[in-house]
Write a protein that holds these residues in place. Structure first.
Motif, mmCIF file in Angstrom:
data_model
loop_
_atom_site.group_PDB
_atom_site.id
_atom_site.type_symbol
_atom_site.label_atom_id
_atom_site.label_comp_id
_atom_site.label_asym_id
_atom_site.label_seq_id
_atom_site.Cartn_x
_atom_site.Cartn_y
_atom_site.Cartn_z
ATOM 1 N N SER A 1 39.643 76.169 85.322
ATOM 2 C CA SER A 1 38.266 75.895 84.903
ATOM 3 C C SER A 1 37.520 77.176 84.587
ATOM 4 C CB SER A 1 37.507 75.152 86.003
ATOM 5 O OG SER A 1 38.071 73.881 86.186
ATOM 6 N N VAL A 2 36.702 77.103 83.553
ATOM 7 C CA VAL A 2 35.737 78.149 83.221
ATOM 8 C C VAL A 2 34.434 77.401 82.993
ATOM 9 C CG1 VAL A 2 35.079 79.982 81.634
ATOM 10 C CG2 VAL A 2 37.506 79.607 82.143
ATOM 11 N N GLY A 3 33.584 77.386 84.001
ATOM 12 C CA GLY A 3 32.355 76.602 83.911
ATOM 13 C C GLY A 3 32.683 75.138 83.724
ATOM 14 N N LYS A 4 32.144 74.534 82.672
ATOM 15 C CA LYS A 4 32.367 73.106 82.412
ATOM 16 C C LYS A 4 33.639 72.841 81.610
ATOM 17 C CE LYS A 4 29.614 72.842 78.185
ATOM 18 N NZ LYS A 4 28.524 72.129 77.516
ATOM 19 N N GLY B 1 41.629 81.541 75.653
ATOM 20 C CA GLY B 1 40.894 80.366 76.120
ATOM 21 C C GLY B 1 39.761 80.736 77.045
ATOM 22 N N ARG B 2 40.022 81.677 77.962
ATOM 23 C CA ARG B 2 38.981 82.146 78.892
ATOM 24 C C ARG B 2 37.830 82.790 78.120
ATOM 25 N NH1 ARG B 2 40.782 82.960 83.598
ATOM 26 N NH2 ARG B 2 42.672 84.020 82.921
ATOM 27 N N LEU B 3 38.156 83.650 77.154
ATOM 28 C CA LEU B 3 37.113 84.315 76.364
ATOM 29 C C LEU B 3 36.283 83.303 75.573
ATOM 30 C CD1 LEU B 3 39.060 87.410 75.018
ATOM 31 C CD2 LEU B 3 37.154 87.424 76.646
ATOM 32 N N TRP B 4 36.944 82.318 74.947
ATOM 33 C CA TRP B 4 36.225 81.318 74.168
ATOM 34 C C TRP B 4 35.253 80.549 75.066
ATOM 35 C CZ3 TRP B 4 34.920 76.326 74.143
ATOM 36 C CH2 TRP B 4 34.380 75.816 72.961
ATOM 37 N N ALA B 5 35.739 80.116 76.227
ATOM 38 C CA ALA B 5 34.900 79.323 77.136
ATOM 39 C C ALA B 5 33.721 80.146 77.664
ATOM 40 C CB ALA B 5 35.748 78.783 78.284
ATOM 41 N N GLN B 6 33.967 81.395 77.999
ATOM 42 C CA GLN B 6 32.882 82.257 78.496
ATOM 43 C C GLN B 6 31.815 82.445 77.420
ATOM 44 O OE1 GLN B 6 35.180 85.668 79.725
ATOM 45 N NE2 GLN B 6 35.334 84.928 81.827
ATOM 46 N N ARG B 7 32.235 82.673 76.181
ATOM 47 C CA ARG B 7 31.264 82.827 75.087
ATOM 48 C C ARG B 7 30.488 81.527 74.855
ATOM 49 N NH1 ARG B 7 35.751 85.468 71.751
ATOM 50 N NH2 ARG B 7 35.624 87.623 72.449
ATOM 51 N N ALA B 8 31.182 80.395 74.921
ATOM 52 C CA ALA B 8 30.519 79.106 74.705
ATOM 53 C C ALA B 8 29.474 78.845 75.786
ATOM 54 C CB ALA B 8 31.554 77.984 74.685
ATOM 55 N N LEU B 9 29.748 79.273 77.001
ATOM 56 C CA LEU B 9 28.786 79.061 78.099
ATOM 57 C C LEU B 9 27.537 79.931 77.909
ATOM 58 C CD1 LEU B 9 31.242 78.915 81.107
ATOM 59 C CD2 LEU B 9 29.861 77.022 80.219
ATOM 60 N N LEU B 10 27.694 81.078 77.259
ATOM 61 C CA LEU B 10 26.563 81.983 77.039
ATOM 62 C C LEU B 10 25.714 81.566 75.838
ATOM 63 C CD1 LEU B 10 28.296 85.416 77.682
ATOM 64 C CD2 LEU B 10 26.745 84.171 79.207
ATOM 65 N N ALA B 11 26.277 80.761 74.967
ATOM 66 C CA ALA B 11 25.554 80.381 73.731
ATOM 67 C C ALA B 11 24.432 79.411 74.016
ATOM 68 C CB ALA B 11 26.527 79.747 72.750
#
Length: 77
Positions: free
Chosen positions: A10-13, A67-77
């Motif tokens: 999991s990375v956030g949601k 995948g981790r980088l994509w999810a982290q960026r999506a959570l910051l957007a």
């Protein structure tokens, strides 16, 4: 062709599921599934990467990191 995967994490949601698979050239291709939501509201994105890797472990590491980088960026957007 045999596929290798790491346990999802999991990375956030988001639930990130890395995968590697042998390609026609004898190397390994990397892909990652990124899932969000639940039940009928589930959304799944699948990314496939063009780079070929010598080992399935290398492909899995790349898929997990992307995948981790994509999810982290999506959570910051």
């Amino acid at each position: 062709m045999q596929a290798h995967s790491e346990p999802p994490f999991s990375v956030g949601k988001y639930l990130v599921s890395p995968l590697s698979r042998r390609n026609d050239a004898g190397g390994y291709a990397a892909s990652v599934s990124i899932r969000s939501g639940r039940g009928a509201g589930t959304h799944d994105r699948v990314f496939r990467f063009a780079t070929s890797f010598e080992t399935y472990e290398g492909a899995l590491r790349h898929a997990a990191e992307q995948g981790r980088l994509w999810a982290q960026r999506a959570l910051l957007a």
